[in-house]
Design an enzyme around this catalytic site. Structure first.
Site, PDB file in Angstrom:
ATOM      1  CG  ASN A 139      -3.294  -1.518 -12.764  1.00 26.68           C
ATOM      2  OD1 ASN A 139      -3.201  -1.620 -11.538  1.00 26.68           O
ATOM      3  ND2 ASN A 139      -2.552  -2.242 -13.581  1.00 26.68           N
TER       4      ASN A 139
ATOM      5  CD  GLU B 270       4.997   1.784  -9.051  1.00 28.87           C
ATOM      6  OE1 GLU B 270       3.892   1.519  -8.557  1.00 28.87           O
ATOM      7  OE2 GLU B 270       5.895   0.936  -9.174  1.00 28.87           O
TER       8      GLU B 270
ATOM      9  CG  ASN C 224       1.722   3.173  -5.784  1.00 28.49           C
ATOM     10  OD1 ASN C 224       2.102   4.198  -6.334  1.00 28.49           O
ATOM     11  ND2 ASN C 224       2.302   1.993  -5.987  1.00 28.49           N
TER      12      ASN C 224
ATOM     13  CG  HIS D 120       2.373  -2.601 -15.223  1.00 26.68           C
ATOM     14  ND1 HIS D 120       2.172  -3.836 -14.627  1.00 26.68           N
ATOM     15  CD2 HIS D 120       3.359  -2.782 -16.137  1.00 26.68           C
ATOM     16  CE1 HIS D 120       2.985  -4.725 -15.176  1.00 26.68           C
ATOM     17  NE2 HIS D 120       3.714  -4.107 -16.088  1.00 26.68           N
TER      18      HIS D 120
ATOM     19  N   GLY E  93       0.782  -1.233   0.000  1.00 28.44           N
ATOM     20  CA  GLY E  93       0.000   0.000   0.000  1.00 28.44           C
ATOM     21  C   GLY E  93       0.812   1.280   0.000  1.00 28.44           C
TER      22      GLY E  93
ATOM     23  NE  ARG F 278      -9.864 -15.384 -11.968  1.00 29.41           N
ATOM     24  CZ  ARG F 278      -8.816 -15.007 -11.239  1.00 29.41           C
ATOM     25  NH1 ARG F 278      -8.745 -13.791 -10.740  1.00 29.41           N
ATOM     26  NH2 ARG F 278      -7.835 -15.835 -10.987  1.00 29.41           N
TER      27      ARG F 278
ATOM     28  CB  ILE G 213      -6.942 -12.024 -13.192  1.00 26.43           C
ATOM     29  CG1 ILE G 213      -5.446 -12.348 -13.182  1.00 26.43           C
ATOM     30  CG2 ILE G 213      -7.515 -11.929 -14.599  1.00 26.43           C
ATOM     31  CD1 ILE G 213      -4.628 -11.670 -14.227  1.00 26.43           C
TER      32      ILE G 213
ATOM     33  CG  ASP H 266      -0.388  -5.053 -16.785  1.00 23.94           C
ATOM     34  OD1 ASP H 266      -1.067  -4.505 -15.914  1.00 23.94           O
ATOM     35  OD2 ASP H 266       0.405  -5.995 -16.537  1.00 23.94           O
TER      36      ASP H 266
ATOM     37  CG  MET I 228      -1.042  -8.160  -6.080  1.00 24.59           C
ATOM     38  SD  MET I 228      -0.263  -7.405  -7.522  1.00 24.59           S
ATOM     39  CE  MET I 228       0.720  -8.785  -8.087  1.00 24.59           C
TER      40      MET I 228
END
Ligand code: GRF
Length: 199
Positions: A111, A178, A18, A113, A16, A69, A96, A149, A94
């Site tokens: 997002n 970032e 960011n 990356h 965390g 999912r 998908i 991405d 993290m």
């Protein structure tokens, strides 16, 4: 009177840092966005401490409690709709996400990356950059679309690759950027200076 600040929900899975940078930067009353809610799929995500420290609403939706999912994403979608953020910012989240979920939030979801996309998508992009022998690396904030991405780029920052760099030293140099880049990108989105491309 200035326009209402855009409500941002930040999704995290881990450290965390960011999130912390966004919390700190958005404390400025001129900031066009405000962190409204922090959501994690991991009850033990260390980054929750920053949300707690800032007194932010936080919600755990533990992916391990769902059989699929689709079920997890369905609950996450319903929860997000209940708090109706203007922006959903993935910050080290993290998971998908299913196409269905992404289509629900496309145009509002960003997002970060740690590579200069479209180079080095997916896992361990810093190591991928070292393996490729590039002279420059960096980070990207992009709109989230179904390809991992792959969404349209909002903003990037570059760092040099230095002789002797390891994945750790390069990652640390990128991470510092970032922390500036995500704030810059969210300000652009909140002000309408960056919009999801039509068509
Ligand atoms: C960052 O490098 C981000 O780009 C990537 O995961 C890392 C998360 O770091 N998606 P933190 O949890 O924000 O410290």
């Amino acid at each position: 009177m200035s326009a209402a600040r855009k409500k941002v929900a930040v999704l995290i899975s881990g450290t965390g840092s960011n999130l912390k940078a966004l919390i700190d930067a958005s404390a400025d009353s001129d900031c066009p966005y405000v962190i409204d809610h922090v959501i994690t799929n991991r009850p033990d995500a260390p980054g929750l401490i920053y949300a707690e420290g800032a007194g932010l609403a936080r919600t755990v939706i533990n992916h391990k409690e769902f059989a699929s999912r689709e079920q997890f994403d369905g609950i996450l979608d319903g929860f997000l709709k209940s708090i109706s953020p203007d922006i959903v910012a993935l910050a080290g989240f993290m998971r998908i996400l299913t196409e269905r979920f992404i289509h629900e939030w496309q145009g509002k979801m960003t997002n970060i990356h740690p590579s200069l996309l479209p180079a080095f998508k997916g896992l361990k992009p810093q190591q991928q950059a070292l393996d490729a022998g590039v002279a420059e690396a960096g980070c990207t904030v992009h709109w989230v679309t179904p390809g991992v991405d792959e969404g349209p780029i909002i903003a990037q920052m570059r760092v040099p690759v230095i002789a002797g760099d390891t994945a750790e030293t390069l990652s640390a140099r990128i991470l510092e950027k970032e922390h500036k880049l995500y704030h810059k990108a969210l300000k652009m989105v909140a002000r309408g200076e960056a919009v999801f491309p039509a068509g």
